[in-house]
Design a protein around this motif. Structure first.
Motif, PDB file in Angstrom:
ATOM      1  N   ALA A 281       1.036  -1.511  -0.268  1.00  0.00           N
ATOM      2  CA  ALA A 281      -0.094  -0.173  -0.463  1.00  0.00           C
ATOM      3  C   ALA A 281       1.032   1.401   0.257  1.00  0.00           C
ATOM      4  CB  ALA A 281      -0.403   0.133   1.189  1.00  0.00           C
ATOM      5  N   ILE A 282       1.948   1.058   0.703  1.00  0.00           N
ATOM      6  CA  ILE A 282       2.907   2.235   0.511  1.00  0.00           C
ATOM      7  C   ILE A 282       3.935   1.615  -0.218  1.00  0.00           C
ATOM      8  CG2 ILE A 282       4.316   4.014   1.960  1.00  0.00           C
ATOM      9  CD1 ILE A 282       2.519   3.648   4.036  1.00  0.00           C
ATOM     10  N   ASP A 283       4.529   2.134  -1.359  1.00  0.00           N
ATOM     11  CA  ASP A 283       5.241   1.476  -2.618  1.00  0.00           C
ATOM     12  C   ASP A 283       6.590   2.026  -2.552  1.00  0.00           C
ATOM     13  OD1 ASP A 283       6.811  -0.695  -3.874  1.00  0.00           O
ATOM     14  OD2 ASP A 283       4.157  -0.668  -5.124  1.00  0.00           O
ATOM     15  N   GLY A 284       7.574   1.279  -3.478  1.00  0.00           N
ATOM     16  CA  GLY A 284       8.816   2.356  -4.030  1.00  0.00           C
ATOM     17  C   GLY A 284       9.041   3.579  -3.713  1.00  0.00           C
ATOM     18  N   HIS A 285       7.971   3.696  -5.564  1.00  0.00           N
ATOM     19  CA  HIS A 285       7.418   4.692  -5.819  1.00  0.00           C
ATOM     20  C   HIS A 285       7.278   5.994  -4.976  1.00  0.00           C
ATOM     21  CE1 HIS A 285       3.501   3.126  -6.714  1.00  0.00           C
ATOM     22  NE2 HIS A 285       3.443   3.872  -6.956  1.00  0.00           N
ATOM     23  N   PHE A 302       0.340  -7.503   8.553  1.00  0.00           N
ATOM     24  CA  PHE A 302       1.771  -8.033   8.212  1.00  0.00           C
ATOM     25  C   PHE A 302       2.218  -6.485   6.985  1.00  0.00           C
ATOM     26  CE2 PHE A 302      -1.088 -12.221   7.445  1.00  0.00           C
ATOM     27  CZ  PHE A 302       0.067 -13.113   8.094  1.00  0.00           C
ATOM     28  N   ASN A 303       3.526  -7.047   7.407  1.00  0.00           N
ATOM     29  CA  ASN A 303       4.328  -5.826   7.600  1.00  0.00           C
ATOM     30  C   ASN A 303       4.572  -5.461   6.145  1.00  0.00           C
ATOM     31  OD1 ASN A 303       5.424  -8.212   6.774  1.00  0.00           O
ATOM     32  ND2 ASN A 303       7.987  -7.418   8.095  1.00  0.00           N
ATOM     33  N   VAL A 304       3.632  -6.621   4.902  1.00  0.00           N
ATOM     34  CA  VAL A 304       4.231  -6.836   3.215  1.00  0.00           C
ATOM     35  C   VAL A 304       3.061  -5.152   3.166  1.00  0.00           C
ATOM     36  CG1 VAL A 304       3.691  -8.989   3.205  1.00  0.00           C
ATOM     37  CG2 VAL A 304       1.690  -7.503   2.948  1.00  0.00           C
ATOM     38  N   GLU A 305       2.053  -4.412   3.678  1.00  0.00           N
ATOM     39  CA  GLU A 305       1.305  -3.437   3.546  1.00  0.00           C
ATOM     40  C   GLU A 305       3.270  -2.428   2.977  1.00  0.00           C
ATOM     41  OE1 GLU A 305      -2.138  -2.145   5.341  1.00  0.00           O
ATOM     42  OE2 GLU A 305      -2.354  -3.837   6.153  1.00  0.00           O
ATOM     43  N   LEU A 306       4.025  -2.392   3.789  1.00  0.00           N
ATOM     44  CA  LEU A 306       4.932  -1.732   3.404  1.00  0.00           C
ATOM     45  C   LEU A 306       5.759  -1.576   2.475  1.00  0.00           C
ATOM     46  CD1 LEU A 306       5.539   0.192   7.047  1.00  0.00           C
ATOM     47  CD2 LEU A 306       4.194   0.508   5.166  1.00  0.00           C
ATOM     48  N   ASN A 307       6.521  -1.565   1.302  1.00  0.00           N
ATOM     49  CA  ASN A 307       7.636  -2.280   0.236  1.00  0.00           C
ATOM     50  C   ASN A 307       8.607  -2.231   0.761  1.00  0.00           C
ATOM     51  OD1 ASN A 307       9.186  -3.657  -1.390  1.00  0.00           O
ATOM     52  ND2 ASN A 307       8.002  -2.657  -3.042  1.00  0.00           N
ATOM     53  N   LEU A 308       9.232  -2.660   1.826  1.00  0.00           N
ATOM     54  CA  LEU A 308      11.112  -2.557   2.998  1.00  0.00           C
ATOM     55  C   LEU A 308      11.463  -3.219   2.070  1.00  0.00           C
ATOM     56  CD1 LEU A 308       9.266  -3.680   6.771  1.00  0.00           C
ATOM     57  CD2 LEU A 308       9.188  -2.014   5.854  1.00  0.00           C
ATOM     58  N   GLU A 309      11.265  -4.331   1.177  1.00  0.00           N
ATOM     59  CA  GLU A 309      12.333  -4.490  -0.263  1.00  0.00           C
ATOM     60  C   GLU A 309      13.035  -3.141  -0.399  1.00  0.00           C
ATOM     61  OE1 GLU A 309       9.758  -5.551   0.212  1.00  0.00           O
ATOM     62  OE2 GLU A 309      10.419  -7.690   1.671  1.00  0.00           O
ATOM     63  N   ALA A 310      12.050  -2.553  -1.543  1.00  0.00           N
ATOM     64  CA  ALA A 310      12.440  -1.270  -2.012  1.00  0.00           C
ATOM     65  C   ALA A 310      13.007  -0.663  -0.972  1.00  0.00           C
ATOM     66  CB  ALA A 310      10.916  -0.913  -2.699  1.00  0.00           C
ATOM     67  N   LEU A 311      12.501  -0.448   0.297  1.00  0.00           N
ATOM     68  CA  LEU A 311      12.792   1.636   0.964  1.00  0.00           C
ATOM     69  C   LEU A 311      14.975   0.788   1.150  1.00  0.00           C
ATOM     70  CD1 LEU A 311      12.351   3.434   2.647  1.00  0.00           C
ATOM     71  CD2 LEU A 311      11.939   1.661   4.818  1.00  0.00           C
ATOM     72  N   LYS A 312      14.788  -0.777   1.455  1.00  0.00           N
ATOM     73  CA  LYS A 312      16.086  -1.084   1.803  1.00  0.00           C
ATOM     74  C   LYS A 312      17.196  -0.942   0.607  1.00  0.00           C
ATOM     75  CE  LYS A 312      14.693  -3.903   5.874  1.00  0.00           C
ATOM     76  NZ  LYS A 312      13.923  -4.923   5.687  1.00  0.00           N
ATOM     77  N   ALA A 313      16.150  -1.468  -0.453  1.00  0.00           N
ATOM     78  CA  ALA A 313      17.192  -0.658  -1.857  1.00  0.00           C
ATOM     79  C   ALA A 313      17.367   0.263  -2.083  1.00  0.00           C
ATOM     80  CB  ALA A 313      16.391  -1.553  -3.644  1.00  0.00           C
ATOM     81  N   MET A 314      16.915   1.445  -1.650  1.00  0.00           N
ATOM     82  CA  MET A 314      16.622   2.759  -2.247  1.00  0.00           C
ATOM     83  C   MET A 314      18.122   3.104  -1.264  1.00  0.00           C
ATOM     84  SD  MET A 314      12.824   4.635  -1.946  1.00  0.00           S
ATOM     85  CE  MET A 314      12.055   3.774  -2.614  1.00  0.00           C
ATOM     86  N   ALA A 315      17.751   2.771  -0.223  1.00  0.00           N
ATOM     87  CA  ALA A 315      18.750   3.393   0.794  1.00  0.00           C
ATOM     88  C   ALA A 315      20.080   3.330   1.022  1.00  0.00           C
ATOM     89  CB  ALA A 315      18.474   2.853   2.618  1.00  0.00           C
ATOM     90  N   GLU A 316      21.362   4.355   1.649  1.00  0.00           N
ATOM     91  CA  GLU A 316      22.345   4.055   0.942  1.00  0.00           C
ATOM     92  C   GLU A 316      23.094   3.879   2.665  1.00  0.00           C
ATOM     93  OE1 GLU A 316      24.853   7.456   0.184  1.00  0.00           O
ATOM     94  OE2 GLU A 316      24.806   7.357  -1.977  1.00  0.00           O
ATOM     95  N   SER A 317      22.207   4.133   3.714  1.00  0.00           N
ATOM     96  CA  SER A 317      22.669   3.997   4.926  1.00  0.00           C
ATOM     97  C   SER A 317      21.414   3.876   6.294  1.00  0.00           C
ATOM     98  CB  SER A 317      23.542   4.754   5.277  1.00  0.00           C
ATOM     99  OG  SER A 317      23.090   5.697   5.761  1.00  0.00           O
ATOM    100  N   SER A 318      21.836   2.624   6.930  1.00  0.00           N
ATOM    101  CA  SER A 318      20.812   2.938   7.991  1.00  0.00           C
ATOM    102  C   SER A 318      21.225   2.686   9.259  1.00  0.00           C
ATOM    103  CB  SER A 318      18.910   1.381   7.305  1.00  0.00           C
ATOM    104  OG  SER A 318      19.821   0.237   7.681  1.00  0.00           O
ATOM    105  N   ARG A 319      20.752   3.032  10.857  1.00  0.00           N
ATOM    106  CA  ARG A 319      21.075   2.730  11.632  1.00  0.00           C
ATOM    107  C   ARG A 319      19.152   2.933  12.164  1.00  0.00           C
ATOM    108  NH1 ARG A 319      22.403   8.370  13.940  1.00  0.00           N
ATOM    109  NH2 ARG A 319      21.431   9.923  12.706  1.00  0.00           N
ATOM    110  N   GLN A 320      19.943   2.639  13.683  1.00  0.00           N
ATOM    111  CA  GLN A 320      18.393   2.298  14.751  1.00  0.00           C
ATOM    112  C   GLN A 320      18.443   3.077  15.393  1.00  0.00           C
ATOM    113  OE1 GLN A 320      16.752  -0.750  14.283  1.00  0.00           O
ATOM    114  NE2 GLN A 320      15.609   0.571  15.777  1.00  0.00           N
ATOM    115  N   VAL A 321      17.549   4.397  15.634  1.00  0.00           N
ATOM    116  CA  VAL A 321      17.936   5.306  16.317  1.00  0.00           C
ATOM    117  C   VAL A 321      17.228   5.823  17.744  1.00  0.00           C
ATOM    118  CG1 VAL A 321      18.480   7.361  14.521  1.00  0.00           C
ATOM    119  CG2 VAL A 321      15.818   6.993  15.155  1.00  0.00           C
ATOM    120  N   ARG A 322      16.169   5.167  18.033  1.00  0.00           N
ATOM    121  CA  ARG A 322      15.400   4.297  19.029  1.00  0.00           C
ATOM    122  C   ARG A 322      15.077   3.439  19.044  1.00  0.00           C
ATOM    123  NH1 ARG A 322      12.742   9.516  21.843  1.00  0.00           N
ATOM    124  NH2 ARG A 322      11.219   8.173  21.938  1.00  0.00           N
TER     125      ARG A 322
END
Ligand code: ADE
Length: 424
Positions: A281-285, A302-322
Motif C-alpha cells: 500500500a506504501i510502495d517504493g515510488h 502483516f508488514n507486507v503493507e510497506l514495500n520494505l525491500e524497495a526501502l532497503k534497496a533505495m537507502a545508502e545506509s540505515s541505523r537504529q536511532v531509538r
C-alpha cells in the motif's frame, strides 16, 4: 529462551511471571464480559478435554481469554501470532503461573516464530484460534496429518478472514472457521476504537512526536482506517485519507477528510500509517516522493503493507536511532524513519488495543469456541459469520457491565414495525 525443564513452552524469562500476573489482573478489571463467561465456563466445563491451539498476540487481554478457556476445561496451548507483539511477562505468567504452555518470545526471528507454531501444533489440536491465519495455513501446507482430528476454528482479524475466504474459494479449506472479525461487537469497536487509539499510542511511544499540525496520511478507510483517521484528527493532525474503493472514499470525503491518490499525498505527509490489509500500500515510488524526515508506520496485520525491500534497496545506509525507530538515509540526503520494522506498530511499540474493547472481541472468541463444540461436526468446511445471537448477547452483556440501561420497544411500536397497512 527458557532452559527450565519444568516450564511448559518457550518463553524469554520465567522470572517475569509475577509481573505478568499483576498486569493480567489489571486488564481483567476492564474485561467484565470475559469475567462472566469465565465464571460460567468454570461451572459448566463445556470445553472439558477439548485440545485447543491459540495463535494470538500474547498480551494481557489474550491471557484473560486463555484463562477463561482453561477454566472451561480446555486443554490449551498458545503461540504468538506475530514475532514482535508478545509481552514477555504475559508469556511467562501463562506458562509458569496459569499452566498454559506458551511458545512466544518478543523479537523472535521468523524461523523461531514458525518453530513455535509447529510446537503448538504438536499438541494435536481439535480446534484452532488464529489471528492472521498462520496456524490454518501451516496446517494445510505442512501438517496435513492433523486435519483428521480438527473439527473447527476461529479467526480474529480482517487479514486472516481475507486469506481464509481465498482458501475456501479455491476449495483448499478443510475445516469450518468462524470469522470473529465479522461480528459487529468485534469490528465496530476493536478495529475502530481499538486500532484508532493503540496506533497513535504506539507511534507516540516510539517517537514522542507532537501530532498537532502534522500532515498524517492514513492509507485505507476500513474500520481500522476510520478509527486511526478519527483519533489523529482528534489530537490535532491534518489528516489525508487514501482509499481505492469509491464508497469508503466518499465516506471519508463526507467525514471531512482530504482524499487523494497516494502519490500526491506522498509529497505532503509527515507521518504515514497503513491499515489496508493489502500488499505494498506504501510502495517504493511513494517513498521516492516523500519528504526528508517522513515517518512510516504500519498498523495492518502483516508488514507486507510497506514495500520494505524497495526501502532497503533505495537507502545508502540505515541505523537504529531509538527503540522501534530505524533511519534510512537516501542518496539525495533525505531520511525516512521506519517504525517497528513495519510490523503492527500498536502491538510492537505499545500494548495493543485496550482491554475494554478486547473484552468484546475475545468474548466472541470464547463463545464461538463453545458454539463449535456443539455444532462443528455438522458444518462443512467454509468461513462462517458469528451467529447473530452471540453478537447480540455480547452487546447486551457489555452494556450491562458498563451500567447502561436502554429502553425496549412498546407493544404498539413492535406491532407498527411488523405492519404495512398504516401509512400517511
Ligand atoms: N490485537 C490488537 N490489540 C490486541 C490486544 N491487546 N491483545 C490481543 N490482540 C490484539
Amino acid at each position: 529462551m527458557t532452559t527450565d525443564a519444568t516450564v511448559k513452552g518457550d518463553i524469554r524469562d520465567p522470572s517475569l511471571a509475577e509481573e505478568g500476573v499483576r498486569r493480567i489482573e489489571w486488564a481483567a478489571r476492564e474485561m467484565p464480559v470475559i469475567r462472566s463467561i469465565r465464571d460460567r465456563f468454570a461451572k459448566d466445563k463445556l470445553l472439558q478435554g477439548v485440545r485447543l491451539a491459540g495463535c494470538l498476540h500474547i498480551t494481557t487481554e489474550t491471557a484473560n481469554l486463555a484463562i477463561a478457556l482453561r477454566d472451561g476445561g480446555a486443554d490449551l496451548v498458545m503461540c504468538a501470532s506475530n514475532p514482535l507483539s508478545t509481552q514477555d511477562d504475559v508469556a511467562a505468567a501463562l506458562a509458569v503461573e496459569y499452566g498454559i504452555p506458551t511458545y512466544a518470545i518478543k523479537g523472535e526471528d521468523d524461523d523461531t516464530y514458525y518453530k513455535h507454531l509447529g510446537q503448538a501444533l504438536d499438541h494435536k489440536p481439535q480446534m484452532t484460534m488464529d489471528d492472521g491465519a498462520d496456524l490454518v495455513a501451516t496446517i494445510h501446507q505442512s501438517r496435513t496429518e492433523l486435519l483428521d482430528e480438527i473439527v473447527g476454528g476461529t479467526e480474529e482479524t480482517t487479514t486472516g478472514v481475507i486469506r481464509l475466504k481465498a482458501m475456501a474459494k479455491d476449495g483448499a479449506l478443510k475445516y469450518p472457521i468462524i470469522a470473529v472479525n465479522e461480528a459487529n461487537t468485534k469490528h465496530l469497536f476493536d478495529n475502530r476504537y481499538g486500532t484508532g487509539q493503540s496506533t497513535l499510542d504506539g507511534i507516540t511511544r516510539a517517537t514522542n512526536i507532537l501530532w498537532a499540525g502534522k500532515n498524517v496520511v492514513v492509507v485505507g478507510y476500513g474500520w481500522c482506517g476510520r478509527g486511526v483517521a478519527m483519533r489523529a484528527r482528534g489530537i490535532g493532525a491534518k489528516v489525508i485519507v487514501i482509499e481505492v474503493d469509491p464508497l469508503p472514499a466518499l465516506e471519508a470525503v463526507m467525514d471531512g477528510f482530504q482524499v487523494m491518490p497516494m502519490l500526491e499525498a506522498s509529497a505532503i505527509g509527515d507521518i504515514f500509517i497503513s491499515v489496508t490489509g493489502d500488499i505494498h500500500a506504501i510502495d517504493g515510488h511513494h517513498m521516492e516522493a516523500m519528504k526528508d524526515g517522513a515517518i512510516i508506520a504500519n498498523s495492518g496485520h502483516f508488514n507486507v503493507e510497506l514495500n520494505l525491500e524497495a526501502l532497503k534497496a533505495m537507502a545508502e545506509s540505515s541505523r537504529q536511532v531509538r527503540p522501534f525507530v530505524e533511519e534510512f538515509r537516501m542518496g539525495d540526503g533525505r531520511r525516512l524513519f521506519l517504525l517497528g520494522e513495519g510490523r503492527l506498530i500498536n502491538l510492537a511499540a505499545a500494548e495493543g488495543h485496550p482491554a475494554s474493547v478486547m473484552d468484546m472481541s475475545f468474548a466472541n472468541q470464547a463463545l464461538c469456541i463453545e458454539h463449535l463444540v456443539n455444532t462443528a461436526q455438522s458444518l462443512e468446511p467454509d468461513v462462517y459469520d458469528v451467529p447473530k445471537d452471540i453478537d447480540a448477547e455480547i452487546a447486551k452483556m457489555k452494556l450491562a457491565a458498563v451500567g447502561v440501561e436502554i429502553d425496549e420497544l412498546t407493544e404498539e411500536q413492535r406491532k407498527y414495525l411488523s405492519s404495512w397497512d398504516v401509512g400517511t
